[in-house]
Write a protein that holds these residues in place. Structure first.
Motif, short mmCIF file in Angstrom:
data_model
loop_
_atom_site.label_atom_id
_atom_site.label_comp_id
_atom_site.label_asym_id
_atom_site.label_seq_id
_atom_site.Cartn_x
_atom_site.Cartn_y
_atom_site.Cartn_z
N VAL A 25 1.02 -1.25 -0.04
CA VAL A 25 0.15 -0.02 -0.05
C VAL A 25 0.89 1.29 0.03
CG1 VAL A 25 -1.88 1.25 1.10
CG2 VAL A 25 -1.76 -1.24 1.32
N TRP A 26 0.90 2.11 -1.10
CA TRP A 26 1.58 3.32 -1.20
C TRP A 26 0.81 4.43 -0.67
CZ3 TRP A 26 3.02 5.70 -6.46
CH2 TRP A 26 4.03 6.79 -6.44
N PHE A 27 1.10 4.83 0.60
CA PHE A 27 0.24 6.01 1.24
C PHE A 27 0.99 7.16 0.77
CE2 PHE A 27 -0.14 2.28 4.35
CZ PHE A 27 -1.71 2.36 4.49
N ARG A 28 -0.06 8.22 0.66
CA ARG A 28 0.27 9.33 0.14
C ARG A 28 -0.35 10.48 1.01
NH1 ARG A 28 0.74 7.71 -5.39
NH2 ARG A 28 -1.72 8.15 -5.52
N ASN B 295 -9.87 3.33 4.29
CA ASN B 295 -8.98 3.60 3.46
C ASN B 295 -9.11 2.42 2.31
OD1 ASN B 295 -6.52 3.22 1.92
ND2 ASN B 295 -5.46 4.45 3.70
N LEU B 296 -9.88 2.79 1.13
CA LEU B 296 -9.94 1.90 -0.07
C LEU B 296 -8.68 0.97 -0.45
CD1 LEU B 296 -12.52 3.91 -2.21
CD2 LEU B 296 -13.08 2.54 0.08
N ALA B 297 -7.67 1.67 -0.49
CA ALA B 297 -6.52 0.87 -1.01
C ALA B 297 -6.15 0.07 0.18
CB ALA B 297 -5.49 1.79 -1.33
N LEU B 298 -6.12 0.42 1.23
CA LEU B 298 -5.70 -0.55 2.26
C LEU B 298 -6.41 -1.61 2.45
CD1 LEU B 298 -3.59 -0.94 4.60
CD2 LEU B 298 -5.26 0.48 6.20
N ALA B 299 -7.79 -1.53 2.41
CA ALA B 299 -8.83 -2.36 2.55
C ALA B 299 -8.72 -3.47 1.44
CB ALA B 299 -10.18 -1.99 2.65
N ALA B 300 -8.64 -3.05 0.21
CA ALA B 300 -8.29 -3.97 -0.77
C ALA B 300 -7.03 -4.94 -0.75
CB ALA B 300 -8.30 -3.18 -2.32
N ASN C 103 -4.36 5.12 -3.39
CA ASN C 103 -5.57 6.05 -3.76
C ASN C 103 -5.12 7.23 -4.58
OD1 ASN C 103 -7.30 4.38 -2.19
ND2 ASN C 103 -6.29 5.34 -0.27
N TYR C 104 -5.90 7.43 -5.61
CA TYR C 104 -5.74 8.42 -6.65
C TYR C 104 -5.50 9.87 -5.79
CZ TYR C 104 -7.25 5.24 -10.10
OH TYR C 104 -7.40 4.08 -10.77
N GLN C 105 -4.52 10.50 -6.34
CA GLN C 105 -4.50 11.91 -6.19
C GLN C 105 -4.78 12.80 -7.58
OE1 GLN C 105 -0.49 12.07 -4.03
NE2 GLN C 105 -1.62 13.37 -2.72
N TYR C 106 -5.49 13.86 -7.47
CA TYR C 106 -5.99 14.47 -8.87
C TYR C 106 -5.26 15.59 -9.41
CZ TYR C 106 -9.70 11.13 -7.09
OH TYR C 106 -10.47 10.12 -6.77
N GLU C 107 -4.36 16.00 -8.48
CA GLU C 107 -3.45 17.16 -9.10
C GLU C 107 -2.71 16.76 -10.17
OE1 GLU C 107 -3.67 15.99 -6.00
OE2 GLU C 107 -4.23 17.34 -4.68
N LEU C 108 -2.44 17.55 -11.15
CA LEU C 108 -1.84 17.03 -12.52
C LEU C 108 -0.32 16.34 -12.07
CD1 LEU C 108 -2.10 17.38 -15.47
CD2 LEU C 108 -0.79 19.63 -15.54
N ASN C 109 0.47 16.89 -11.59
CA ASN C 109 1.67 16.38 -11.12
C ASN C 109 1.32 15.07 -10.49
OD1 ASN C 109 3.16 18.56 -12.36
ND2 ASN C 109 3.69 19.80 -10.19
N GLU C 110 0.68 14.87 -9.55
CA GLU C 110 0.45 13.62 -8.80
C GLU C 110 -0.07 12.60 -9.62
OE1 GLU C 110 0.36 16.71 -7.67
OE2 GLU C 110 0.66 16.60 -5.60
N ALA C 111 -1.08 13.10 -10.63
CA ALA C 111 -1.43 11.95 -11.62
C ALA C 111 -0.68 11.52 -12.52
CB ALA C 111 -2.86 12.65 -12.27
N ARG C 112 0.29 12.49 -13.06
CA ARG C 112 1.25 12.06 -14.15
C ARG C 112 2.33 10.86 -13.23
NH1 ARG C 112 2.83 17.70 -16.87
NH2 ARG C 112 0.95 17.52 -18.17
N PHE D 151 -7.48 3.81 -6.31
CA PHE D 151 -8.83 3.96 -5.97
C PHE D 151 -9.30 5.40 -5.75
CE2 PHE D 151 -7.09 -0.16 -4.57
CZ PHE D 151 -8.08 -0.76 -4.78
N ASP D 152 -10.64 5.66 -6.07
CA ASP D 152 -11.01 7.09 -5.66
C ASP D 152 -11.71 7.21 -4.67
OD1 ASP D 152 -11.26 8.57 -8.49
OD2 ASP D 152 -12.35 6.70 -8.97
N ASP D 153 -10.67 7.35 -3.58
CA ASP D 153 -10.64 7.39 -1.99
C ASP D 153 -10.78 8.75 -1.36
OD1 ASP D 153 -10.05 5.86 0.78
OD2 ASP D 153 -8.79 7.62 0.62
N SER D 154 -10.16 9.95 -2.09
CA SER D 154 -10.32 11.14 -1.10
C SER D 154 -11.89 11.89 -1.50
CB SER D 154 -9.14 12.11 -1.70
OG SER D 154 -9.26 12.51 -2.87
N VAL D 155 -12.65 11.23 -2.23
CA VAL D 155 -13.93 11.75 -2.59
C VAL D 155 -15.17 11.01 -2.28
CG1 VAL D 155 -13.05 13.33 -4.47
CG2 VAL D 155 -13.55 10.85 -4.77
#
Ligand code: FAD
Length: 472
Positions: A5-8, A16-21, A102-111, A129-133
């Motif tokens: 699980v890569w935490f950010r 936490n969707l990624a952790l649970a999965a 879990n996804y981060q939606y900012e451009l640099n993060e998404a890249r 995962f879409d976790d922060s929304v």
């Protein structure tokens, strides 16, 4: 099999969707990783107070994971590109078979995430995962399948979606078969400036966040509409620092709110607070639909032509809280000392910088990030573009707050001003809004700056600058 699980920005074990999965397969070895990126943080103006808060919450996360038999590793990379290399090497070292994040939606993060997926392809199975929304970006759209540009119809559509079924919260994972870890290694400090947050104001850890959420929903969410605009009282939740780095999820907020206020999604008690959570989603969904918002660009094209003034002395006075406008100065000092500022004051101070000083909103946006413990790109950018009238569904450009009357309206007795501007603490009641008038009447000297601009003149100049840009 080893699951990583890569935490950010999701520093929690509950919901936490990624952790649970990652924990779903009882036989998998599950490990966690956090990669600090000091140079990237500098580029993004991450506030030292937020960095310290991240570090504190990582410690709490490490303990919570250890109880469940999951070790948390920490690595450092200069920036996001380097972080992908670090992640890759870590996967090899630990023989990782699957990556969960879990996804981060900012451009640099998404890249960065797209690069990581490409680099690991064929070796490590990646799942985001879409976790922060509450609802994934792109799922609340117009009849034509487009993202809304105006908040009110967006929020109506959002509530309709919630009516079709609430996004569930997932539980914290159960301890792995091996049981709790007997030892946890001390986390190394970040190679980044650090300013410790006030532990009374923002205690670290999920438990503190959940307790604050529970207390707020039980005792304050009902009065929120009457109290939320007055900075002298505690009328808002103060949950933003936790939401910004994912110590708390918006789904947890939604469910707790509905437990205490079951009609919140239908306009009943609690609806106004829910609406603020929807503003948060709106801005996140916007940066996904219009990624150029992440590249310092306004939403409304013509506003890019406004001729901003580069007056460093004015900008500095604003940053330091020495503009001679008491409500602006009190607010700027509150942020400097605590890392947090009341929403009404964010609107007033942002408006002042842009519309009274005619300073480019992007300078203010960056300065806010460098100070805020709740710094969040989407919300901050959205707030600044709203105030500067450059954004979608923003305040119209000709609407210009009068900083004196805003103070009189939202801090009527001046209690907030006196708390944060000691030079004015002896001035009684409402007189504090125009301190030099008071001092003149009293024949007293005041160690407080005169207003650095005349609001009426500034207003005229700003209107002219916007109109010129619009007609060009
Ligand atoms: P509450 O009133 O209790 O609201 C609950 C939650 O809803 C908040 O914690 C926050 O996550 C969300 N929220 C509330 N209002 C907004 C809003 N207008 N836009 C987006 N989300 C909202 N918020 C940040 O989290 N980070 C920022 O960097 C940030 N920068 C801002 C800059 C400007 C110029 C403006 C006008 C607003 C900004 N906001 C930002 C939004 C808002 O001011 C804060 O979220 C709020 O003051 C946080 O206090 P609270 O947790 O007590 O909020």
């Amino acid at each position: 099999t080893t699951h990583l699980v890569w935490f950010r920005a999701d520093l929690r074990v509950n919901d936490n969707l990624a952790l649970a999965a990652a924990c779903r397969d009882p036989d998998a070895r599950v490990i966690g990783l956090f990669i600090s990126t000091p140079q990237q943080w500098r580029d993004h103006s991450v506030a030292p107070r937020q960095a310290a808060f991240i570090w504190q919450n990582l410690q709490a996360l490490q303990q919570a994971l250890a109880k469940r038999g999951i070790p948390l590793f920490m690595r450092e990379a200069t920036d996001f590109t380097a972080a992908v290399g670090t992640l890759d090497a870590f996967c090899t070292e630990q023989q990782v078979t699957s990556l969960f994040y879990n996804y981060q939606y900012e451009l640099n993060e998404a890249r960065r995430d797209a690069l990581a997926e490409r680099q690991l392809e064929g070796r490590v199975a990646c799942q985001g995962f879409d976790d922060s929304v509450m609802l994934p970006p792109g799922s609340v759209v117009t009849g034509n399948g487009e993202m809304y540009k105006v908040f009110t119809p967006y929020s109506r559509a959002f509530l309709r979606r919630l009516g079709e079924g609430l996004p569930p919260c997932v539980s914290a994972p159960k301890p792995r078969a091996g049981g709790a870890l007997s030892e946890v290694a001390a986390l190394p400090p970040f190679d980044y400036p650090s300013e410790t947050p006030d532990a009374m104001l923002f205690p670290a850890g999920e438990e503190a966040a959940l307790k604050r959420l529970r207390d707020f929903c039980q005792t304050a969410a009902g009065d929120y509409p009457e109290k939320r605009d007055f900075p002298a009282i505690r009328g808002t939740s103060l949950l933003s620092p936790y939401l910004a780095i994912g110590v708390l999820s918006p789904r947890q907020c939604l469910h707790r709110l509905l437990t205490e206020h079951p009609r919140a999604a239908e306009g009943g008690s609690g609806a106004v607070w829910l609406n603020e959570l929807i503003w948060r989603e709106f801005y996140r969904h916007l940066i996904v639909a219009w990624p150029h918002l992440c590249r310092h660009q306004p939403f409304i094209d013509w506003t890019a032509r406004v001729a901003w003034q580069r007056n460093d002395a004015h900008f500095q006075a604003w940053c330091e809280g020495n503009t001679g406008y008491p409500i602006v100065d009190a607010a700027m000092r509150q942020m400097k000392v605590t890392g947090w500022m009341h929403n009404r004051l964010r609107m007033i101070t942002a408006s002042f910088l842009v519309k009274d000083l005619l300073v480019d909103w992007r300078r203010g946006e960056r300065y806010f990030m460098s100070q805020l413990i709740d710094g969040d790109f989407a919300a901050n950018n959205g707030g600044w573009q709203w105030a500067a009238s450059t954004g979608t569904d923003a305040a119209p450009y000709f609407r210009i707050f009068n900083p004196t009357t805003q103070g009189q309206r939202f801090d009527a007795d001046g209690d907030f001003i006196r708390r944060w501007v000691p030079e004015l603490s002896h001035i009684p009641g409402k007189a504090v809004h125009e301190p030099h008038d008071w001092a003149k009447k009293q024949g007293a000297a005041l160690r407080y700056p005169k207003p650095i601009v005349d609001h009426k003149q500034a207003r005229v100049a700003t209107l002219a600058a916007y109109e010129a840009a619009r007609k060009e």
